[in-house]
Motif scaffolding. Structure first.
Motif, short mmCIF file in Angstrom:
data_model
loop_
_atom_site.label_atom_id
_atom_site.label_comp_id
_atom_site.label_asym_id
_atom_site.label_seq_id
_atom_site.Cartn_x
_atom_site.Cartn_y
_atom_site.Cartn_z
N ALA A 2 1.51 5.52 0.20
CA ALA A 2 0.92 6.52 0.87
C ALA A 2 1.46 7.74 0.29
N VAL A 11 0.80 -1.22 -0.09
CA VAL A 11 0.08 -0.08 -0.03
C VAL A 11 0.90 1.31 0.07
N ARG A 69 1.75 0.86 5.49
CA ARG A 69 1.87 1.75 4.06
C ARG A 69 3.24 2.25 3.92
#
Length: 369
Positions: free
Chosen positions: A57, A55, A256
């Motif tokens: 960010a 993920v 993240r």
């Protein structure tokens, strides 16, 4: 700017309150869930189940000229952003939704496609519509925006609700980043319940979206946060600790990768391939307050070589820190260590490292003094 604090560097926290935060980075792998008492975890390093979802960010995407003039780690020039998205596309990555990510970590189904990625943006700034969105469209990618409703439309830097409605209709997700972007470590359970309710209510009223996910403001939380989120109907939350996300992971402590100004493409590609350890805390749940001598126990894979492990404590997760004494039970996989003196006014980081299989892997948990 709100996002400037999220790197969790000591001088970025208000001097009025001294917080020491422990991030636990463990390099190895197992499937686990954080608060349960079952510690029968399997070492799956190198097996077919050794797969995770990265993920990313992002924060503010700006013109290359503007980015070059500012020493802000959270401001990324559009040129670099475009290169990163193009690289993801060329490498065969495809974006998935937060719902699909949750189904994967819950073990409900295998992730499809083969190389999934989740792209997120914190704060809800105008850079998404000015620069990022068209680049994402060209790649066929979707993103999740974490907004704090109190700021939306308040000035030229933040998206307004009409823009967010259009973004939603284009298939991007809108989720919560608190209501006012508070420092949760200073808030009681009652205050956090109110904060999370207001964020959910505002997003529902303005966009008709039932927000289920939270990106922790400043990347931090305390012992009340998970309960407050659960009680207000959230499914999970994201930290800013590196590592991918794996089946069995606690949905309220998802990892993240912070994409920061100045990172090279080599660093970016290395980050997105960084594997994590799914570790289970068996004493002192994340967010708990600790003191000198507090013992922390974490379940990691059994059968590892202790000489390949080390424990460090220091002020930041981006710096080298002091080594700590620890014990490791090769049969149970329990690694235990005690909190020492504060290593700085605000932060202490505990890092567990192993060179097992010539890989470095991470799992991260936060504690407060």
């Amino acid at each position: 700017m709100k996002s400037l604090y999220k790197l969790i560097i000591p001088q970025m926290i208000s001097p009025n309150k001294y917080y020491t935060i422990i991030f636990v980075f463990v390099f190895a792998f197992i499937g686990v869930s954080i608060y349960t008492q079952d510690t029968n975890l399997e070492n799956t390093i190198g097996t077919i189940t050794d797969k995770g979802v990265p993920v990313l960010a992002y924060h503010q995407i700006v013109s290359d000229k503007w980015a070059a003039q500012r020493n802000n780690p959270y401001v990324l020039g559009v040129g670099n952003f475009k290169k990163q998205i193009q690289w993801l596309k060329e490498e065969g990555y495809t974006t998935i939704t937060l719902k699909t990510l949750n189904e994967f970590i819950a073990g409900e189904k295998a992730v499809y496609p083969e190389k999934p990625v989740v792209i997120t943006f914190d704060d809800g700034t105008k850079g998404f519509t000015r620069y990022a969105n068209d680049i994402l469209k060209n790649a066929g990618f979707k993103a999740a925006l974490f907004i704090f409703p109190n700021a939306m439309g308040k000035d030229k830097n933040y998206l307004n609700w009409a823009e967010l409605e259009k973004i939603k209709k284009e298939g991007h997700e809108i989720e919560a980043h608190g209501y006012t972007h508070p420092l949760l470590t200073r808030m009681s359970l009652k205050q956090q319940l109110e904060e999370f309710k207001k964020a959910k209510s505002a997003i529902k009223n303005k966009l008709g979206v039932d927000a289920k996910w939270m990106a922790y403001p400043f990347g931090v939380y305390n012992e009340h946060t998970v309960k407050a989120l659960e009680d207000t109907g959230y499914t999970g939350a994201f930290t800013v600790y590196e590592g991918d996300n794996r089946q069995g992971q606690n949905s309220f402590f998802l990892n993240r990768y912070l994409v920061l100004h100045g990172q090279t493409m080599q660093t970016f590609s290395k980050k997105i391939r960084q594997k994590s350890l799914l570790a289970k805390v068996v004493s002192l749940p994340p967010g708990s307050r600790i003191h000198k001598g507090s013992e922390i126990k974490i379940k990691i894979p059994s059968g590892l070589i202790k000489e390949n492990l080390r424990v460090e404590m220091g002020r930041s997760f981006i710096r080298k820190n002091k080594k700590r004494i620890f014990s490791y039970d090769i049969k149970t996989g329990i690694i235990s260590f005690k909190a020492g003196e504060k290593n700085g006014k605000y932060l202490t980081v505990t890092t567990l490292v192993t060179g097992e299989n010539q890989e470095t892997r991470r799992a991260s948990f936060l504690y407060l003094w």
